[in-house]
Design a protein around this motif. Structure first.
Motif, PDB file in Angstrom:
ATOM      1  N   ALA A 168      -4.790   2.020  -1.198  1.00 53.55           N
ATOM      2  CA  ALA A 168      -3.874   3.071  -1.652  1.00 53.55           C
ATOM      3  C   ALA A 168      -4.637   4.181  -2.373  1.00 53.55           C
ATOM      4  CB  ALA A 168      -2.819   2.481  -2.580  1.00 53.55           C
ATOM      5  N   LEU A 169      -5.632   3.804  -3.175  1.00 61.38           N
ATOM      6  CA  LEU A 169      -6.432   4.807  -3.874  1.00 61.38           C
ATOM      7  C   LEU A 169      -7.222   5.667  -2.886  1.00 61.38           C
ATOM      8  CD1 LEU A 169      -7.846   2.673  -6.842  1.00 61.38           C
ATOM      9  CD2 LEU A 169      -6.007   4.356  -6.935  1.00 61.38           C
ATOM     10  N   MET A 170      -7.756   5.044  -1.839  1.00 60.10           N
ATOM     11  CA  MET A 170      -8.505   5.797  -0.832  1.00 60.10           C
ATOM     12  C   MET A 170      -7.580   6.727  -0.056  1.00 60.10           C
ATOM     13  SD  MET A 170     -11.416   3.135   0.602  1.00 60.10           S
ATOM     14  CE  MET A 170     -10.329   1.727   0.856  1.00 60.10           C
ATOM     15  N   ALA A 171      -6.388   6.249   0.263  1.00 63.70           N
ATOM     16  CA  ALA A 171      -5.431   7.089   0.991  1.00 63.70           C
ATOM     17  C   ALA A 171      -5.007   8.289   0.156  1.00 63.70           C
ATOM     18  CB  ALA A 171      -4.208   6.259   1.386  1.00 63.70           C
TER      19      ALA A 171
ATOM     20  N   VAL B  54       0.848  -1.198   0.000  1.00 63.18           N
ATOM     21  CA  VAL B  54       0.000   0.000   0.000  1.00 63.18           C
ATOM     22  C   VAL B  54       0.883   1.248   0.000  1.00 63.18           C
ATOM     23  CG1 VAL B  54      -1.685   1.339   1.315  1.00 63.18           C
ATOM     24  CG2 VAL B  54      -1.929  -1.146   1.154  1.00 63.18           C
ATOM     25  N   GLY B  55       1.894   1.254   0.865  1.00 64.47           N
ATOM     26  CA  GLY B  55       2.810   2.389   0.935  1.00 64.47           C
ATOM     27  C   GLY B  55       3.558   2.601  -0.372  1.00 64.47           C
ATOM     28  N   ALA B  56       3.933   1.507  -1.034  1.00 67.32           N
ATOM     29  CA  ALA B  56       4.640   1.619  -2.309  1.00 67.32           C
ATOM     30  C   ALA B  56       3.751   2.260  -3.373  1.00 67.32           C
ATOM     31  CB  ALA B  56       5.096   0.237  -2.768  1.00 67.32           C
ATOM     32  N   MET B  57       2.476   1.873  -3.402  1.00 66.39           N
ATOM     33  CA  MET B  57       1.549   2.469  -4.356  1.00 66.39           C
ATOM     34  C   MET B  57       1.335   3.954  -4.051  1.00 66.39           C
ATOM     35  SD  MET B  57       0.808   0.293  -6.632  1.00 66.39           S
ATOM     36  CE  MET B  57      -0.494   1.246  -7.418  1.00 66.39           C
ATOM     37  N   MET B  58       1.212   4.283  -2.779  1.00 61.16           N
ATOM     38  CA  MET B  58       1.048   5.691  -2.399  1.00 61.16           C
ATOM     39  C   MET B  58       2.273   6.511  -2.780  1.00 61.16           C
ATOM     40  SD  MET B  58      -0.789   5.396   1.330  1.00 61.16           S
ATOM     41  CE  MET B  58      -0.665   7.180   1.559  1.00 61.16           C
ATOM     42  N   LEU B  59       3.453   5.908  -2.627  1.00 65.20           N
ATOM     43  CA  LEU B  59       4.682   6.599  -3.021  1.00 65.20           C
ATOM     44  C   LEU B  59       4.704   6.857  -4.520  1.00 65.20           C
ATOM     45  CD1 LEU B  59       7.357   7.666  -1.844  1.00 65.20           C
ATOM     46  CD2 LEU B  59       8.369   5.434  -2.356  1.00 65.20           C
ATOM     47  N   ARG B  60       4.245   5.883  -5.272  1.00 61.87           N
ATOM     48  CA  ARG B  60       4.167   6.052  -6.739  1.00 61.87           C
ATOM     49  C   ARG B  60       3.268   7.231  -7.088  1.00 61.87           C
ATOM     50  NH1 ARG B  60       3.605   4.643 -11.933  1.00 61.87           N
ATOM     51  NH2 ARG B  60       1.524   4.422 -12.797  1.00 61.87           N
ATOM     52  N   TYR B  61       2.083   7.295  -6.500  1.00 59.43           N
ATOM     53  CA  TYR B  61       1.145   8.362  -6.825  1.00 59.43           C
ATOM     54  C   TYR B  61       1.638   9.722  -6.318  1.00 59.43           C
ATOM     55  CZ  TYR B  61      -2.000   4.556  -8.002  1.00 59.43           C
ATOM     56  OH  TYR B  61      -2.554   3.435  -8.567  1.00 59.43           O
ATOM     57  N   THR B  62       2.371   9.704  -5.218  1.00 55.74           N
ATOM     58  CA  THR B  62       2.949  10.946  -4.712  1.00 55.74           C
ATOM     59  C   THR B  62       3.984  11.487  -5.685  1.00 55.74           C
ATOM     60  OG1 THR B  62       2.607  10.233  -2.421  1.00 55.74           O
ATOM     61  CG2 THR B  62       4.177  12.016  -2.791  1.00 55.74           C
ATOM     62  N   TYR B  63       4.825  10.596  -6.233  1.00 51.88           N
ATOM     63  CA  TYR B  63       5.813  11.026  -7.217  1.00 51.88           C
ATOM     64  C   TYR B  63       5.128  11.585  -8.472  1.00 51.88           C
ATOM     65  CZ  TYR B  63       9.645   8.827  -4.625  1.00 51.88           C
ATOM     66  OH  TYR B  63      10.575   8.502  -3.667  1.00 51.88           O
ATOM     67  N   VAL B  64       4.048  10.926  -8.906  1.00 52.26           N
ATOM     68  CA  VAL B  64       3.304  11.407 -10.070  1.00 52.26           C
ATOM     69  C   VAL B  64       2.740  12.788  -9.802  1.00 52.26           C
ATOM     70  CG1 VAL B  64       1.240  11.029 -11.475  1.00 52.26           C
ATOM     71  CG2 VAL B  64       2.740   9.109 -10.942  1.00 52.26           C
TER      72      VAL B  64
END
Length: 272
Positions: free
Chosen positions: A114-117, A10-20
């Motif tokens: 991750a999408l909800m976060a 979940v954290g890895a996906m959130m990190l991806r979206y944060t970078y985007v």
């Protein structure tokens, strides 16, 4: 080996979206831009109502106008939460990365979390500046609603996530042809959600539909707080129960359409 729910994934996906999100200043600007435009549009209408009619209806116009701006702010929470969820999902479709994610150890429950976060993070970025601008320019303090605001926020957020899951299921099954629903669907719900007027204004045949939507209970509750100085916990409890039901149905819908997309082989056909 995929062993149970993983907060690391979940954290890895959130990190991806944060970078985007960080990669383009225009993305951050857009998150803040539309809420401010909405606030200015309706906030100046509030100012007009107060100045134009205050002498005729002492106090009443100010309270009604406050309900108008409060409705705008809460509606924006609903819109930004849903779009924050859906835009992160669309990032995977635009980049043709969805199939790669589904072949990885990532679980759909982790993906949805991750999408909800990210929806919550994007919502925070867009909402905080607008609430302070509303205090500064229009004298409306959303935070003064206190504990009622927490209940309003939670109901709107869960409903937005349910709509996000619903639209994501359609995108999985039907591809980018359903992309316009990301922007359009919530605006179709808006007139039925009693955002700017009570449910009693709607035609009798439409009122049951309105009461079937959780946001209706929030906006009726907002008017109860601002106009009647009463927190309608009965309305909020009904809205929360509907929220829970719709979220479960949306999750089942998403799961069903994911299986359908896998069978139909449409997961590899997504993208621009």
């Amino acid at each position: 080996m995929n062993a149970g729910f993983s907060f690391q994934r979940v954290g890895a996906m959130m990190l991806r979206y944060t970078y985007v999100l960080r990669s383009s200043g225009f993305r951050l600007l857009e998150i803040i831009y539309w809420p401010i435009v909405q606030l200015f549009t309706w906030g100046f209408l509030q100012t007009y109502l107060i100045k134009g009619y205050a002498g005729q209806f002492i106090g009443g116009v100010e309270m009604a106008a406050g309900a108008l701006v409060g409705g705008v702010l809460l509606l924006d929470i609903l819109l930004r939460a849903q779009q924050g969820f859906s835009f992160s999902f669309l990032e995977e479709m635009w980049s043709r990365n969805l199939a790669n994610l589904l072949m990885s150890p990532l679980r759909m429950s982790e993906f949805a979390t991750a999408l909800m976060a990210m929806s919550f993070i994007r919502l925070t970025i867009s909402t905080l500046p607008v609430t302070f601008i509303a205090i500064w320019l229009f004298g409306f303090n959303l935070w003064a609603l206190g504990v009622a605001l927490g209940a309003f926020f939670a109901i709107l957020l869960v409903f937005a996530w349910a709509i996000g899951l619903f639209i994501s299921g359609l995108l999985l099954r039907y591809g980018m042809g359903a992309e316009s629903l990301v922007w359009a669907l919530m605006f179709a719900i808006q007139p039925l959600g009693a955002v700017y007027y009570p449910v009693s204004v709607l035609p009798p045949v439409v009122q049951p539909i309105s009461w079937a939507l959780p946001p209706t209970y929030v906006f009726e509750g907002l008017r109860g707080v601002l106009l009647d100085r009463v927190v309608r916990w009965d309305l909020l409890a009904q809205g929360a129960a509907l929220d829970a039901l719709l979220f479960v149905l949306a999750a089942l819908w998403f799961s069903r359409f994911l299986k359908s997309a896998r069978r139909a082989g449409t997961l590899l056909q997504t993208g621009e």
